[in-house]
Design a protein around this motif. Structure first.
Motif, short mmCIF file in Angstrom:
data_model
loop_
_atom_site.label_atom_id
_atom_site.label_comp_id
_atom_site.label_asym_id
_atom_site.label_seq_id
_atom_site.Cartn_x
_atom_site.Cartn_y
_atom_site.Cartn_z
N PHE A 77 46.99 60.13 -17.13
CA PHE A 77 47.79 61.03 -17.96
C PHE A 77 46.87 62.09 -18.55
CE2 PHE A 77 46.22 57.90 -20.92
CZ PHE A 77 46.11 58.53 -22.15
N GLU A 78 47.46 63.17 -19.05
CA GLU A 78 46.69 64.28 -19.58
C GLU A 78 47.01 64.51 -21.04
OE1 GLU A 78 47.66 67.56 -17.01
OE2 GLU A 78 45.94 67.17 -15.71
N SER A 79 45.99 64.92 -21.81
CA SER A 79 46.21 65.27 -23.21
C SER A 79 45.74 66.70 -23.45
CB SER A 79 45.45 64.31 -24.13
OG SER A 79 44.05 64.41 -23.94
N PRO A 80 46.50 67.48 -24.23
CA PRO A 80 46.14 68.88 -24.48
C PRO A 80 45.11 69.03 -25.58
CG PRO A 80 48.21 68.37 -25.57
CD PRO A 80 47.79 67.12 -24.84
N ARG A 81 44.29 70.07 -25.48
CA ARG A 81 43.35 70.43 -26.53
C ARG A 81 43.39 71.94 -26.71
NH1 ARG A 81 38.11 66.52 -26.92
NH2 ARG A 81 39.23 64.57 -26.63
N ARG A 82 43.31 72.38 -27.94
CA ARG A 82 43.36 73.81 -28.23
C ARG A 82 42.12 74.20 -29.03
NH1 ARG A 82 46.19 77.90 -26.08
NH2 ARG A 82 48.24 77.02 -26.53
N ASP A 139 44.55 81.94 -23.79
CA ASP A 139 45.94 81.96 -23.34
C ASP A 139 46.29 80.82 -22.40
OD1 ASP A 139 44.58 82.76 -21.11
OD2 ASP A 139 45.50 84.74 -20.94
N HIS A 140 45.44 79.80 -22.36
CA HIS A 140 45.79 78.60 -21.61
C HIS A 140 45.44 77.38 -22.47
CE1 HIS A 140 41.43 78.86 -20.66
NE2 HIS A 140 41.50 77.54 -20.67
N ILE A 141 46.12 76.28 -22.21
CA ILE A 141 45.86 75.04 -22.94
C ILE A 141 44.90 74.19 -22.14
CG2 ILE A 141 46.88 72.93 -23.84
CD1 ILE A 141 49.47 74.46 -24.27
N ARG A 142 43.82 73.81 -22.78
CA ARG A 142 42.86 72.94 -22.12
C ARG A 142 43.43 71.52 -22.03
NH1 ARG A 142 37.64 70.51 -23.97
NH2 ARG A 142 37.92 71.45 -26.03
#
Length: 273
Positions: free
Chosen positions: A190-195, A253-256
């Motif tokens: 699974f993936e988790s977002p980082r900003r 402009d993209h979510i890591r």
């Protein structure tokens, strides 16, 4: 095995003590929700949360009625668990490191129904760590490990500027260790977002330049050009970020995204007589 042995160094409890004041228990809510869903606890089960940090997993589990041994080698991190949640009867803090002798200071064999380490298998002795989780659990064990590049990197950005990134295969090593132990591990990804946020172009360059190592140091101009063309206003500027500090004025402009391998298995060890 070589990559595991070549880790820069084991994590330092004093470093995490210093960082504890910035952490909030629900800082990684999307990750925590996915992890807890995959953990698939049965009602009322007891757990060991090894490397609990500020309690992003331990606190919601306790709120759901689970008895939690919240273990960490950072006393300051354990201190964040006493933040007025009223969960003293369900959360038992325990100062414990992977390299400690668990026969002396750790939970007894088969002390809990489920033992797990969420993003916290930070030891040079991976086999020993997995064995310690295994001996502590009655029904199930689980760990999460990175399944692409380190969370230290923004893989999308690094690819865009032509920088090389070494992806981690530590989860494959863990899987093979468990097979050798006699377990039948199951893996879910699974993936988790980082900003990441920053207050100016140069501040962003200074922050992201930490990724330019291992032969990528000459990509600094490409990094600056990329950030200049992809920085946008952050609508949440000034609000507390993932580590409790105010967010910067700009973001990319993209979510890591960080990809995780969730590895679960039934314990194979038996209690000592």
């Amino acid at each position: 095995m070589r990559l595991q042995a070549d880790r820069h160094r084991a994590d330092d409890s004093f470093e995490w003590d210093k960082r504890a004041r910035h952490f909030r228990p629900l800082e990684t809510a999307p990750y925590a929700r996915d992890f807890i869903k995959l953990l698939a606890l049965e009602p009322g089960e007891s757990v060991l949360d090894m490397g609990c940090g500020a309690g992003s997993i331990a606190i919601p589990l306790a709120q759901a009625g689970h008895s939690v041994i919240a273990a960490d080698f950072s006393p300051a991190m354990l201190g964040t668990l006493d933040a007025g949640y009223g969960l003293e009867d369900l959360i038992t803090p325990l100062e414990l490191a992977w390299d400690d002798d668990w026969d002396l200071v750790g939970p007894v064999a088969k002390a809990v129904d489920v033992s797990f380490a969420s993003r916290s298998v930070t030891t040079n002795d991976l086999k020993g760590a997995l064995a310690k989780l295994d001996r502590t659990a009655r029904r199930r064990c689980a760990v999460t490990m990175v399944a692409n590049s380190s969370p230290h990197y923004d893989l999308y950005l690094m690819n865009a500027i032509g920088a090389s990134v070494t992806c981690s295969n530590g989860f494959v090593y863990a899987f093979n260790i468990l097979i050798q132990m006699g377990a039948l591990p199951q893996v879910t990804y699974f993936e988790s977002p980082r900003r990441d946020t920053f207050d100016s172009l140069e501040a962003g360059v200074a922050d992201f330049s930490r990724m330019l190592e291992h032969g990528n140091e000459d990509k600094i101009d490409r990094l600056r050009d990329y950030i200049a063309h992809h920085m946008i206003e952050n609508p949440h500027a000034g609000e507390p970020g993932s580590k409790g500090v105010p967010q910067g004025r700009y973001m990319l402009d993209h979510i890591r995204k960080v990809r995780w391998a969730f590895i679960a298995w039934e314990p194979v060890s038996v209690p000592r007589p």
